[in-house]
Design an enzyme around this catalytic site. Structure first.
Site, PDB file in Angstrom:
ATOM      1  N   SER A 146      -3.998  36.195 -25.580  1.00  0.00           N
ATOM      2  CA  SER A 146      -2.974  35.700 -26.506  1.00  0.00           C
ATOM      3  C   SER A 146      -2.737  36.584 -27.720  1.00  0.00           C
ATOM      4  CB  SER A 146      -3.339  34.288 -26.979  1.00  0.00           C
ATOM      5  OG  SER A 146      -3.055  33.348 -25.974  1.00  0.00           O
ATOM      6  N   LYS A 149       0.781  37.477 -28.339  1.00  0.00           N
ATOM      7  CA  LYS A 149       1.749  36.714 -29.123  1.00  0.00           C
ATOM      8  C   LYS A 149       2.105  37.386 -30.447  1.00  0.00           C
ATOM      9  CE  LYS A 149       0.572  32.154 -27.181  1.00  0.00           C
ATOM     10  NZ  LYS A 149      -0.574  32.460 -26.311  1.00  0.00           N
ATOM     11  N   SER A 205      -1.646  28.997 -30.903  1.00  0.00           N
ATOM     12  CA  SER A 205      -1.605  29.776 -29.666  1.00  0.00           C
ATOM     13  C   SER A 205      -1.084  28.957 -28.489  1.00  0.00           C
ATOM     14  CB  SER A 205      -2.994  30.352 -29.335  1.00  0.00           C
ATOM     15  OG  SER A 205      -2.866  31.474 -28.486  1.00  0.00           O
TER      16      SER A 205
END
Length: 363
Positions: A146, A149, A205
């Site tokens: 993640s 992101k 997240s």
């Protein structure tokens, strides 16, 4: 806490306008009545707020007018890489008069008594000079989960989209990637604006939120992924490849060195700094409230001056984190990839930041 969609936008603008005041963004979010007069209110209309978010109005605050310190262009020393990025204003839009900022990454990690870390790869870099203070396997391309992101947020910000536009989550946003999925407090049919989706993606997240940002990008997911890879090439992130926006796909890979560049760039976007370091937020979707906490324990605990943060985890990547922080008045980037556990990741970060806080400034 009961926040309406409109109050969320007001809080968002307030965080930008009053970024130099004693009231932090998180405090404004958590306690809307924390202004000096007991009320965090704005005289701007919703239209003005939307224009500000998309860079069509100039902030009158001192923080928006003061440009970040520029780096002096110098010849690139042997063994280093020169990276050119763009200075960003507080709302993520580059002022037309701003000159490019050059970031030098200097491979001069030669300090003694370096701490050992559990992570497969690690980097600590002086964010102002580019000096590498600590390195471990920094050029190895690894799955980043993640941490992806962060680039999702950069591409979203660069697009200058309507941040108050409402997005309805679809089943495709929950489909995951590469056969993977993850638990989520969100549901198909939930409605949130683009700013809330970005906050969900960075702070908590949430994969469906990141997927929805890509889906609603002009041209859809394929165009969004192409923009992610184009941005990586533009920044000189030569070990980096993206296949989707959430990080669930282990084919999203980067090196600690490349992520140092990305974090240095992302730290120039006010929304990314503020959203990624919000400790907690109660999302009011109208029919239920989602109490959400930051995925980084170091942000939640508040013991360090962290300006940007993003964690990540899938089996192939292990526990990852990237941060932009300030250590003994030195802006620094910390990258950890592939730690065994969340606690090992936190311990690594704490050791590295404590160690770096004691270092002299050599450049």
């Amino acid at each position: 806490m009961k926040n309406s969609k409109k109050s969320f936008m007001h809080v968002l603008v307030a965080s930008m306008m009053f970024s130099l005041s004693s009231v932090s963004f998180a405090e404004l979010v958590i306690n809307p009545s924390s202004g000096s007069d007991g009320q965090a209110t704005l005289s701007w209309s919703s239209e003005q707020a939307d224009q500000f978010l998309n860079g069509d109005l100039e902030s009158t605050s001192a923080s928006a007018q003061a440009a970040p310190e520029s780096y002096v262009a110098e010849p690139t020393p042997p063994g280093s890489t020169k990276i050119t990025t763009t200075v960003r204003s507080s709302n993520g839009v580059a002022p037309a008069s701003t000159a490019p900022k050059t970031v030098r990454i200097l491979d001069t990690s030669a300090y003694s008594n370096q701490p050992s870390v559990n992570a497969r790869a690690a980097l600590v870099m002086d964010a102002q000079t580019g000096e590498v203070l600590y390195s471990k396997n920094t050029n190895v391309a690894l799955p980043i989960a993640s941490v992806t992101k962060v680039m999702t947020a950069v591409v979203t910000s660069d697009a200058r989209l309507n941040m108050s536009e409402q997005i309805t989550l679809q089943s495709i946003d929950f489909a995951g990637a590469a056969g993977k999925n993850s638990s989520s407090t969100l549901r198909v049919g939930d409605k949130l604006n683009r700013a809330e989706a970005l906050l969900f993606a960075l702070m908590k997240s949430e994969n469906p939120a990141a997927a929805a940002l890509a889906r609603t990008y002009p041209g859809g997911k394929n165009a969004f992924v192409a923009a992610m890879n184009a941005k990586a090439r533009e920044l000189g992130m030569h070990s980096t490849r993206f296949t989707e926006a959430t990080g669930l796909d282990p084919r999203n890979v980067s090196s600690a060195r490349d992520l140092g560049i990305l974090v240095s760039t992302a730290s120039q976007y006010g929304l990314i700094r503020q959203f990624s370091t919000t400790p907690t937020y109660d999302f009011n979707l109208g029919y239920r409230v989602l109490k959400s906490n930051n995925t980084n324990a170091l942000v939640r605990n508040g013991g360090w001056n962290i300006n940007l943060s993003k964690t990540g985890y899938i089996n192939e990547a292990g526990r990852c984190v990237v941060m932009h922080t300030t250590l003994n008045n030195r802006p620094a980037v910390v990258v950890l990839l592939g730690a065994d556990t969340s606690q090992a990741r936190t311990n690594d970060a704490t050791r590295l930041m404590s160690w770096a806080s004691q270092l002299p400034k050599r450049i």
